[in-house]
Scaffold this active site. Structure first.
Site, PDB file in Angstrom:
ATOM      1  N   TYR A 142       8.213  -0.318   1.007  1.00 57.96           N
ATOM      2  CA  TYR A 142       7.051  -1.183   0.814  1.00 57.96           C
ATOM      3  C   TYR A 142       7.588  -2.577   0.515  1.00 57.96           C
ATOM      4  CZ  TYR A 142       2.778  -3.103  -1.297  1.00 57.96           C
ATOM      5  OH  TYR A 142       1.692  -3.893  -1.606  1.00 57.96           O
ATOM      6  N   ASP A 171       5.159  -0.210   5.099  1.00 53.73           N
ATOM      7  CA  ASP A 171       4.472  -1.501   5.172  1.00 53.73           C
ATOM      8  C   ASP A 171       5.539  -2.572   5.000  1.00 53.73           C
ATOM      9  OD1 ASP A 171       3.069  -3.822   4.816  1.00 53.73           O
ATOM     10  OD2 ASP A 171       1.939  -3.144   3.066  1.00 53.73           O
TER      11      ASP A 171
END
Length: 251
Positions: A105, A144
């Site tokens: 992330y 992400d």
């Protein structure tokens, strides 16, 4: 072998919005989550047949990652081993017999690019880390990554040139990563496909109008490219401002 990655923008919240329905339907061998926004003990999940790995941020209700996998990992590493980068629960690495899975992330550069310098330092650290893994065995990196790499990866590129996630600096870091021996699996299959996004702002009905960004990825070592079988973006799956992305690979 099927892998799924999803920034859930709060696991407890998405559990109330059909997460388990998608999880069970997907039946992924490896299911990676970002932005779980949890501390240890804040959720109970019944996941028979899966081994679970969690990396929590020190700050409550912030960041965090998790991996659920049918096969038990040979080893697990939480973080990069660099203190300044390991306080927000942003990375989990699982080692399997023939490959690594790295769930990431990436930090957002924030409004006004207040965190851009930190973000660029993170990018250098993650590239060094993944290249070291790649020297041992192939890597599947997902998550992400908070960057739309090319103009085709967001609806309004010209309007976002100076915005977080589409700055020249961030895009150059992604280009450098891929040039170091890695493949963006979605673009491997769909090099010219536009309007394929994985994140939409909650503002002004962006999702309904498909005004989005592709910032969620599966990136693999180049030598795994011949084993790739498919890539997908599940834009019809709701519950978060992101949607799940998927990789099929013959391993």
């Amino acid at each position: 072998m099927k892998l799924v990655s999803w920034n859930v923008n709060g696991l407890r919240a998405v559990m109330k919005k059909g997460f388990m329905d998608f999880f069970e339907t997907a039946d992924a061998d490896v299911f990676c989550l970002q932005e779980i926004k949890l501390q240890e003990g804040q959720i109970e999940m019944d996941l028979p047949g899966y081994h679970t790995y969690w990396n929590y941020a020190e700050k409550k209700g912030y960041s965090g990652t998790a991996i659920f996998t049918k096969q038990k990992a040979l080893s697990v590493q939480y973080g990069l081993g660099i203190d300044e980068h390991d306080r927000e629960g942003r990375i989990i690495t699982l080692e399997f017999e023939e490959y690594f899975v790295v769930n990431v992330y990436t930090p957002n550069s924030q409004h006004g690019l207040l965190r851009l310098d930190y973000r660029l330092g993170w990018e250098d650290a993650i590239l060094s880390y993944v290249r070291a893994l790649d020297r041992q065995k192939p890597v599947i990196l997902c998550g992400d990554l908070n960057v739309a790499h090319a103009e085709i990866d967001l609806r309004n590129p010209k309007a976002n040139l100076k915005n977080s996630g589409f700055t020249p600096e961030e895009r150059d870091k992604m280009s450098r990563f891929l040039a170091s021996g890695f493949v963006d699996s979605f673009r491997y299959f769909y090099p010219d496909q536009a309007d394929s996004y994985s994140w939409w702002s909650y503002r002004t009905n962006c999702r309904e109008r498909n005004i989005g960004w592709r910032i969620d990825y599966f990136i693999v070592s180049e030598r795994l490219a011949p084993k790739l079988q498919g890539a997908a973006i599940h834009s019809d799956v709701l519950g978060s401002d992101h949607c799940p992305v998927e990789l099929a690979i013959d391993l």
